[in-house]
Design an enzyme around this catalytic site. Sequence first.
Site, PDB file in Angstrom:
ATOM      1  N   LEU A   1       5.183  -1.367  11.298  1.00  0.00           N
ATOM      2  CA  LEU A   1       4.395   0.089  11.325  1.00  0.00           C
ATOM      3  C   LEU A   1       3.062  -0.117  11.369  1.00  0.00           C
ATOM      4  O   LEU A   1       2.507   0.907  12.111  1.00  0.00           O
ATOM      5  CB  LEU A   1       4.690   0.539   9.853  1.00  0.00           C
ATOM      6  CG  LEU A   1       4.375   2.038   9.759  1.00  0.00           C
ATOM      7  CD1 LEU A   1       5.594   2.765  10.109  1.00  0.00           C
ATOM      8  CD2 LEU A   1       4.147   2.437   8.184  1.00  0.00           C
TER       9      LEU A   1
ATOM     10  N   ARG B   1      -6.544   3.859   9.408  1.00  0.00           N
ATOM     11  CA  ARG B   1      -7.721   4.485   9.898  1.00  0.00           C
ATOM     12  C   ARG B   1      -8.587   5.614   8.848  1.00  0.00           C
ATOM     13  O   ARG B   1      -8.007   6.024   8.112  1.00  0.00           O
ATOM     14  CB  ARG B   1      -7.666   5.304  11.190  1.00  0.00           C
ATOM     15  CG  ARG B   1      -6.716   6.166  11.454  1.00  0.00           C
ATOM     16  CD  ARG B   1      -6.922   6.938  12.894  1.00  0.00           C
ATOM     17  NE  ARG B   1      -5.454   7.702  12.862  1.00  0.00           N
ATOM     18  CZ  ARG B   1      -5.340   8.544  13.819  1.00  0.00           C
ATOM     19  NH1 ARG B   1      -6.329   9.100  14.566  1.00  0.00           N
ATOM     20  NH2 ARG B   1      -4.277   9.374  13.837  1.00  0.00           N
TER      21      ARG B   1
ATOM     22  N   HIS C   1       2.275   5.395  20.680  1.00  0.00           N
ATOM     23  CA  HIS C   1       1.979   6.131  19.411  1.00  0.00           C
ATOM     24  C   HIS C   1       0.386   6.412  19.407  1.00  0.00           C
ATOM     25  O   HIS C   1      -0.550   5.953  18.558  1.00  0.00           O
ATOM     26  CB  HIS C   1       2.367   5.229  18.165  1.00  0.00           C
ATOM     27  CG  HIS C   1       2.139   6.078  17.043  1.00  0.00           C
ATOM     28  ND1 HIS C   1       2.656   7.310  16.568  1.00  0.00           N
ATOM     29  CD2 HIS C   1       1.376   5.911  15.607  1.00  0.00           C
ATOM     30  CE1 HIS C   1       2.303   7.698  15.339  1.00  0.00           C
ATOM     31  NE2 HIS C   1       1.567   6.684  14.919  1.00  0.00           N
TER      32      HIS C   1
ATOM     33  N   GLY D   1       0.779  -0.959   0.030  1.00  0.00           N
ATOM     34  CA  GLY D   1       0.019   0.037  -0.055  1.00  0.00           C
ATOM     35  C   GLY D   1       0.733   1.160  -0.014  1.00  0.00           C
ATOM     36  O   GLY D   1       1.908   1.208  -0.642  1.00  0.00           O
TER      37      GLY D   1
ATOM     38  N   THR E   1       2.370   3.165   2.461  1.00  0.00           N
ATOM     39  CA  THR E   1       3.659   3.310   3.268  1.00  0.00           C
ATOM     40  C   THR E   1       4.570   1.969   2.718  1.00  0.00           C
ATOM     41  O   THR E   1       5.607   2.644   2.720  1.00  0.00           O
ATOM     42  CB  THR E   1       3.276   2.977   4.779  1.00  0.00           C
ATOM     43  OG1 THR E   1       2.530   1.546   4.852  1.00  0.00           O
ATOM     44  CG2 THR E   1       2.385   3.941   5.365  1.00  0.00           C
TER      45      THR E   1
END
Length: 316
Positions: free
Chosen positions: A123, A87, A180, A14, A16
């Site tokens: 990630l 998200r 995070h 995707g 990233t």
Amino acid sequence: MSFKRRKIAVIGAGFTGTTAALMLAQKDLGDIVIVDIPSQTNPTKGKALDMLEAGPVQRFNAKISGTSSYEDIQDADLVLITAGLPRKPGMSRDDLVATNEKIMTDVSENIKKYAPNSYIIVLSNPVDAMTYVCYKTTGFPKNRVIGQSGVLDTARFNTFVAQELNVSVEDVTGFVLGGHGDDMVPLVRYSYAGGIPLEKILPQERIDAIVERTRKGGGEIVNLLGQGSAYYAPAAAMVQMAEAILMDKKRILPSIAYLEGEYGYNNVYLGVPTVLGGKGIESVIEISLTGEEKSNLDKSVQSVKKVLEMLKVGSG
Ligand SMILES: NC(=O)c1ccc[n+]([C@@H]2O[C@H](COP(=O)([O-])OP(=O)(O)OC[C@H]3O[C@@H](n4cnc5c(N)ncnc54)[C@H](O)[C@@H]3O)[C@@H](O)[C@H]2O)c1
Ligand SMILES: O=C(O)C[C@H](O)C(=O)O
């Protein structure tokens, strides 16, 4: 004896994953295999071929391939995991936990099977919990399972400070601890511009605004994009960590590390300063915290632990 190029697997083709793959290639850090789920056409192969064809222009030699078969990551030295849903506006990263845990479990089992000696950078969100899932599922030692958040969060903090002061980003060094999430802990006391403590050159209310914007930095991009989440800065962050490991740089970078007593926490993955080198996380650096900083960190740990309690893999 002969020398071999490093093999780097990127799981998830995707935004990233592909951005990180291109950055890895541009730095010629190794040959790259990109893995995604099968689809009727072959977008993963297509993206990899397109990237490979940038090599002659950008003068890199990396071989880049795309696949849906985990056999192709056989004996990878390093694996970047970006597989999973991002998200949408209005969601928190924690809302992704159930779906992404299933994906992370599947990915981790395959890494364990085909690349048992690899180092892993995770990630996928919620990243503190997903790094925990990867650690538990692979059973790899803790120095080889590392999560990315702090390099990105610090980069955001540094960007905002540089903008505020109208100075080079190269001269700003921020410091972000914790999970995070929106209660991450930017440590102003350990942040500098040109070696000058931030508190000496910025009024408190501007610092407070930068801290708040950093905490919500991911959400700011999600809202602006309308679909998906940030990928340029996250990919750059992963690649900086990858480079530190592959080149044995022993850089002091924030990583999501498994804690066994450090900072007073146990059995949790959390963003802390680490030495990243050829053995992955070579050490966790413990710094002294004021009462307020420690209680902010406690709050962040509580948020991470709440997500761990939702995991199928268990949090015990
Ligand atoms: N930790 C961080 O700082 C940070 C930063 C940015 C994004 N993220 C997270 O990274 C993840 C990926 O973000 P993105 O923008 O690349 O999303 P994306 O939707 O663009 O890509 C995700 C890819 O994962 C693939 N995938 C799903 N299941 C898979 C499986 N079992 N095996 C292999 N591939 C699989 C999908 O097909 C998709 O191509 C998200 O969870 C996002 O929240 C984390
Ligand atoms: O905010 C997100 O959902 C993606 C990522 O964690 C980020 O901080 O950009």
